[in-house]
Design a protein around this motif. Structure first.
Motif, mmCIF file in Angstrom:
data_model
loop_
_atom_site.group_PDB
_atom_site.id
_atom_site.type_symbol
_atom_site.label_atom_id
_atom_site.label_comp_id
_atom_site.label_asym_id
_atom_site.label_seq_id
_atom_site.Cartn_x
_atom_site.Cartn_y
_atom_site.Cartn_z
ATOM 1 N N GLY A 202 8.556 5.851 -15.344
ATOM 2 C CA GLY A 202 8.652 6.438 -14.017
ATOM 3 C C GLY A 202 7.403 6.160 -13.198
ATOM 4 O O GLY A 202 6.758 5.125 -13.359
ATOM 5 N N TYR A 203 7.049 7.101 -12.361
ATOM 6 C CA TYR A 203 5.867 6.958 -11.515
ATOM 7 C C TYR A 203 4.711 7.735 -12.151
ATOM 8 O O TYR A 203 4.818 8.951 -12.345
ATOM 9 N N PRO A 204 3.624 7.054 -12.477
ATOM 10 C CA PRO A 204 2.514 7.687 -13.217
ATOM 11 C C PRO A 204 1.605 8.533 -12.318
ATOM 12 O O PRO A 204 0.478 8.161 -12.028
ATOM 13 N N LYS A 205 2.084 9.700 -11.905
ATOM 14 C CA LYS A 205 1.317 10.550 -10.984
ATOM 15 C C LYS A 205 0.555 11.659 -11.695
ATOM 16 O O LYS A 205 -0.082 12.478 -11.057
ATOM 17 N N ASP A 206 0.637 11.716 -13.020
ATOM 18 C CA ASP A 206 0.013 12.824 -13.746
ATOM 19 C C ASP A 206 -1.370 12.454 -14.293
ATOM 20 O O ASP A 206 -1.774 12.925 -15.346
ATOM 21 N N THR A 207 -2.107 11.646 -13.562
ATOM 22 C CA THR A 207 -3.448 11.250 -13.978
ATOM 23 C C THR A 207 -4.468 11.783 -12.983
ATOM 24 O O THR A 207 -4.118 12.218 -11.889
ATOM 25 N N SER A 208 -5.718 11.723 -13.383
ATOM 26 C CA SER A 208 -6.789 12.186 -12.493
ATOM 27 C C SER A 208 -7.978 11.238 -12.584
ATOM 28 O O SER A 208 -9.073 11.628 -12.957
ATOM 29 N N PHE A 209 -7.745 9.990 -12.251
ATOM 30 C CA PHE A 209 -8.793 8.978 -12.320
ATOM 31 C C PHE A 209 -9.671 9.011 -11.077
ATOM 32 O O PHE A 209 -9.297 9.575 -10.045
ATOM 33 N N SER A 210 -10.819 8.369 -11.190
ATOM 34 C CA SER A 210 -11.765 8.262 -10.087
ATOM 35 C C SER A 210 -11.952 6.799 -9.706
ATOM 36 O O SER A 210 -11.964 5.919 -10.585
ATOM 37 N N LEU A 211 -12.136 6.550 -8.426
ATOM 38 C CA LEU A 211 -12.427 5.179 -7.980
ATOM 39 C C LEU A 211 -13.777 4.694 -8.510
ATOM 40 O O LEU A 211 -14.036 3.496 -8.511
ATOM 41 N N LEU B 204 0.806 -1.218 0.000
ATOM 42 C CA LEU B 204 0.000 0.000 0.000
ATOM 43 C C LEU B 204 0.842 1.272 0.000
ATOM 44 O O LEU B 204 0.354 2.344 -0.381
ATOM 45 N N ARG B 205 2.115 1.168 0.376
ATOM 46 C CA ARG B 205 2.985 2.351 0.336
ATOM 47 C C ARG B 205 3.236 2.818 -1.098
ATOM 48 O O ARG B 205 3.661 3.951 -1.315
ATOM 49 N N LEU B 206 2.944 1.962 -2.064
ATOM 50 C CA LEU B 206 3.077 2.333 -3.467
ATOM 51 C C LEU B 206 2.186 3.527 -3.805
ATOM 52 O O LEU B 206 2.494 4.308 -4.712
ATOM 53 N N ALA B 207 1.094 3.701 -3.057
ATOM 54 C CA ALA B 207 0.167 4.812 -3.296
ATOM 55 C C ALA B 207 0.894 6.152 -3.287
ATOM 56 O O ALA B 207 0.596 7.045 -4.091
ATOM 57 N N GLU B 208 1.856 6.316 -2.376
ATOM 58 C CA GLU B 208 2.601 7.574 -2.270
ATOM 59 C C GLU B 208 3.375 7.880 -3.551
ATOM 60 O O GLU B 208 3.562 9.042 -3.900
ATOM 61 N N ARG C 123 -8.227 -2.566 -2.803
ATOM 62 C CA ARG C 123 -9.038 -2.461 -4.015
ATOM 63 C C ARG C 123 -8.858 -1.083 -4.658
ATOM 64 O O ARG C 123 -8.779 -0.974 -5.887
ATOM 65 N N ALA C 124 -8.785 -0.042 -3.838
ATOM 66 C CA ALA C 124 -8.605 1.305 -4.372
ATOM 67 C C ALA C 124 -7.289 1.406 -5.147
ATOM 68 O O ALA C 124 -7.257 1.912 -6.271
ATOM 69 N N LEU C 125 -6.212 0.918 -4.558
ATOM 70 C CA LEU C 125 -4.914 1.001 -5.228
ATOM 71 C C LEU C 125 -4.904 0.176 -6.508
ATOM 72 O O LEU C 125 -4.399 0.627 -7.546
ATOM 73 N N LEU C 126 -5.487 -1.015 -6.477
ATOM 74 C CA LEU C 126 -5.559 -1.835 -7.692
ATOM 75 C C LEU C 126 -6.418 -1.170 -8.765
ATOM 76 O O LEU C 126 -6.111 -1.259 -9.962
ATOM 77 N N THR C 127 -7.478 -0.491 -8.352
ATOM 78 C CA THR C 127 -8.328 0.217 -9.321
ATOM 79 C C THR C 127 -7.525 1.287 -10.041
ATOM 80 O O THR C 127 -7.527 1.378 -11.276
ATOM 81 N N PHE C 128 -6.810 2.104 -9.277
ATOM 82 C CA PHE C 128 -5.985 3.135 -9.908
ATOM 83 C C PHE C 128 -4.897 2.506 -10.775
ATOM 84 O O PHE C 128 -4.588 2.998 -11.856
ATOM 85 N N TRP C 129 -4.315 1.414 -10.300
ATOM 86 C CA TRP C 129 -3.224 0.792 -11.047
ATOM 87 C C TRP C 129 -3.689 0.286 -12.413
ATOM 88 O O TRP C 129 -3.010 0.540 -13.421
ATOM 89 N N VAL C 130 -4.831 -0.423 -12.480
ATOM 90 C CA VAL C 130 -5.274 -0.939 -13.780
ATOM 91 C C VAL C 130 -5.631 0.201 -14.727
ATOM 92 O O VAL C 130 -5.397 0.098 -15.936
ATOM 93 N N LEU C 131 -6.163 1.292 -14.199
ATOM 94 C CA LEU C 131 -6.447 2.451 -15.053
ATOM 95 C C LEU C 131 -5.164 3.062 -15.594
ATOM 96 O O LEU C 131 -5.065 3.385 -16.787
ATOM 97 N N LYS C 132 -4.161 3.205 -14.749
ATOM 98 C CA LYS C 132 -2.892 3.787 -15.175
ATOM 99 C C LYS C 132 -2.185 2.899 -16.201
ATOM 100 O O LYS C 132 -1.648 3.376 -17.198
ATOM 101 N N GLU C 133 -2.178 1.602 -15.945
ATOM 102 C CA GLU C 133 -1.557 0.660 -16.893
ATOM 103 C C GLU C 133 -2.283 0.679 -18.239
ATOM 104 O O GLU C 133 -1.645 0.694 -19.289
ATOM 105 N N PRO D 53 -2.337 13.855 -6.412
ATOM 106 C CA PRO D 53 -2.954 14.343 -5.169
ATOM 107 C C PRO D 53 -4.455 14.027 -5.070
ATOM 108 O O PRO D 53 -4.932 13.613 -4.015
ATOM 109 N N GLY D 54 -5.191 14.196 -6.168
ATOM 110 C CA GLY D 54 -6.624 13.887 -6.149
ATOM 111 C C GLY D 54 -6.890 12.408 -5.949
ATOM 112 O O GLY D 54 -7.822 12.020 -5.228
ATOM 113 N N GLU D 55 -6.095 11.580 -6.598
ATOM 114 C CA GLU D 55 -6.240 10.128 -6.429
ATOM 115 C C GLU D 55 -5.867 9.722 -5.002
ATOM 116 O O GLU D 55 -6.527 8.862 -4.402
ATOM 117 N N LYS D 56 -4.844 10.347 -4.460
ATOM 118 C CA LYS D 56 -4.401 10.015 -3.090
ATOM 119 C C LYS D 56 -5.494 10.351 -2.077
ATOM 120 O O LYS D 56 -5.721 9.590 -1.118
#
Length: 168
Positions: free
Chosen positions: A129-138, A84-88, A107-117, A93-96
Motif C-alpha cells: 500500500g502507501y507507506p505513510k506510517d514512518t517518521s523519517f527526517s530529511l 511530486l503529487r506522490l507526496a500526498e 530531492r526531498a521526496l526521493l530522500t523519503f522514498w529511498v528510506l521507505k523502500e 504528516p511529519g514527513e509532509k
C-alpha cells in the motif's frame, strides 16, 4: 558493513547485482558466494552464511550492501522523473511538513522514498500500500549521494539504537 556500486554496463540489474555481490562477498570472506534463498516475504538471503545483503539498481547503476547483520539498501537516480503529487500518498504528516518546507521538493521526496523502500526491504515484508506510517527526517545520515543517486542504507542495528518505525 560494506557498500559497493558499479555501472550496469549492458547487464540487467539482476546480473550486475549478482556480480557485485559475488565480488563483495569474495573480498570480505575469501570464499565463493553461497547459495541464495528467498524468504516467504520475498527477501533474498544466504542459506548457510552469517552474512546478510541487499541489492538495489537504477537505470544506470547497481548498489549492494553486505554486512554481518540484517541490512537493506535502496537507490534512486537524482535525475529520474518523479510526480511530486506522490507526496500526498506516501508521506506521514511529519514527513509532509518537512517536504512542504524543503527548498528542493524533488530531492526531498526521493530522500523519503529511498528510506521507505530500504525499511520495507529490511523488514522482509516489502512495500504494501502507501507507506505513510514512518517518521523519517530529511536530515537522516543514512541517506547519501553517490554516483548521481540518493542511496539509503539501513541495518537492524539502527533499530536497536535509534528506534525504528517497524519491528524488525
Amino acid at each position: 558493513m560494506i557498500l559497493g556500486c558499479r555501472p550496469l554496463e549492458g547487464l540487467t540489474g539482476h546480473e550486475a547485482g549478482r556480480r557485485l555481490l559475488e565480488s563483495l562477498y569474495r573480498t570480505q570472506t575469501g570464499e565463493a558466494l553461497p547459495a541464495v534463498a528467498i524468504a516467504p516475504g520475498g527477501k533474498p538471503y544466504f542459506e548457510n552464511s552469517p552474512w546478510h545483503f541487499s541489492i538495489s539498481h537504477t537505470r544506470r547503476r547497481v548498489f549492494c550492501v553486505l554486512a554481518r547483520e540484517n541490512v537493506a539498501v535502496d537507490a534512486e537516480e537524482l535525475d529520474r522523473p518523479i510526480n511530486l503529487r506522490l507526496a500526498e500518498k506516501i508521506l506521514s504528516p511529519g514527513e509532509k511538513r518537512q517536504f512542504d518546507d524543503a527548498p528542493d521538493k524533488r530531492r526531498a521526496l526521493l530522500t523519503f522514498w529511498v528510506l521507505k523502500e530500504a525499511e520495507a526491504k529490511l523488514s522482509g515484508l516489502g512495500l504494501r500500500g502507501y507507506p505513510k506510517d514512518t517518521s523519517f527526517s530529511l536530515e537522516d545520515p543514512r541517506v547519501t549521494e553517490r554516483e548521481g543517486c540518493l542511496v539509503a542504507v539501513l541495518s537492524a542495528g539502527d533499530y536497536e539504537t535509534q528506534g525504528g518505525t517497524h519491528a524488525v
